[in-house]
Design a protein around this motif. Sequence first.
Motif, PDB file in Angstrom:
ATOM      1  N   SER A  94      -0.893  -6.239   7.923  1.00 41.61           N
ATOM      2  CA  SER A  94      -0.398  -5.370   6.852  1.00 41.61           C
ATOM      3  C   SER A  94       1.040  -4.937   7.122  1.00 41.61           C
ATOM      4  N   THR A  95       1.368  -4.729   8.408  1.00 38.25           N
ATOM      5  CA  THR A  95       2.747  -4.368   8.746  1.00 38.25           C
ATOM      6  C   THR A  95       3.700  -5.512   8.435  1.00 38.25           C
ATOM      7  N   PHE A  96       3.303  -6.736   8.788  1.00 35.72           N
ATOM      8  CA  PHE A  96       4.139  -7.898   8.485  1.00 35.72           C
ATOM      9  C   PHE A  96       4.336  -8.035   6.981  1.00 35.72           C
ATOM     10  N   LEU A  97       3.275  -7.871   6.216  1.00 35.37           N
ATOM     11  CA  LEU A  97       3.364  -7.983   4.765  1.00 35.37           C
ATOM     12  C   LEU A  97       4.286  -6.906   4.198  1.00 35.37           C
ATOM     13  N   ALA A  98       4.171  -5.692   4.721  1.00 38.46           N
ATOM     14  CA  ALA A  98       5.018  -4.595   4.236  1.00 38.46           C
ATOM     15  C   ALA A  98       6.478  -4.828   4.600  1.00 38.46           C
ATOM     16  N   GLU A  99       6.725  -5.288   5.819  1.00 43.45           N
ATOM     17  CA  GLU A  99       8.112  -5.515   6.248  1.00 43.45           C
ATOM     18  C   GLU A  99       8.779  -6.609   5.428  1.00 43.45           C
ATOM     19  N   THR A 100       8.054  -7.686   5.155  1.00 40.93           N
ATOM     20  CA  THR A 100       8.664  -8.800   4.427  1.00 40.93           C
ATOM     21  C   THR A 100       8.726  -8.545   2.924  1.00 40.93           C
TER      22      THR A 100
END
Length: 295
Positions: A94-100
């Motif tokens: 979820s962090t990767f999705l939010a960052e990108t």
Amino acid sequence: MNPLSSVQQRVGETIFARIAGDEGPARRDRIHLSTGPRRYGPDSAVHRVHSDASMFVGGMRALLLQSLHPLAMAAVDQHSGYRGDPWGRLQRTSTFLAETTFGTIEDADRAIRIVNAVHKRITGTAPDGRPYAASDPHLIRWVHVAEIDSFLRAHDRYGAHPLDAAGRDAYVRETAWVARGLGAVDIPETVAELDEMLALYRPELKGTAAARSTARFILLNPPIPLAVRPAYGLLSTVAVSMMPWWTRLPLRLPYLPLTEATAVRASGMAVTTAIRWALGSVPPPQHDEGARQAS
């Protein structure tokens, strides 16, 4: 604060903590409040889809669909901590999705570099004897198309403000840069191309023992408190109802077309509306022309 708002805040905080972890609030502030240029504005198609509660359904569908590729599943089964630390894996994803999606270009590019470095270390041999590598462009593309197809279909059905045809194409096009950054090639940029790409992968897909075990873990044995199991069960039922018919037998999933088209669909509307309410995230309607121009 009135009692209803207090309940809403507590439920929303509980959901957010499960998805984002203890450091979630700090990460959220860093991602959303950092200054710097971003690839997409708040009126983009990718913002509209990825900020909606329908992502809960789409995310579960994506995990089930992705598991049908034997090599991708072998990499997850042999290297991922999804059984021992499922919430940690969810929080990292979820962090990767939010960052990108929402982060600055600098943060998004750094997130992709980190994942690429991890992928280089993941290699092995699948149970059928074939070697695999997480950095394989063919596998990265499969994970991408299964994910994007799931997010978009869930948003079409349960999103607060579904996209029109041009906006749906814009979403596929806007998300392609992440897959390219991770090393994939020949990425679909329209819904028609996405459908064609999924069809091309079908001969490679099968229900392995690891895939069926993963489906049971996700749907029947999730490590969650008893109090939220009924809601989770409803969410998983909705996710299964959105799986293509040809995936049901390989994964040993039920297929009840009439029930899924009526009762389950109504339940899906109810559960995504409830999550949206709990998180206080009802995105305002946007103009699809803005979403198209954002890319």
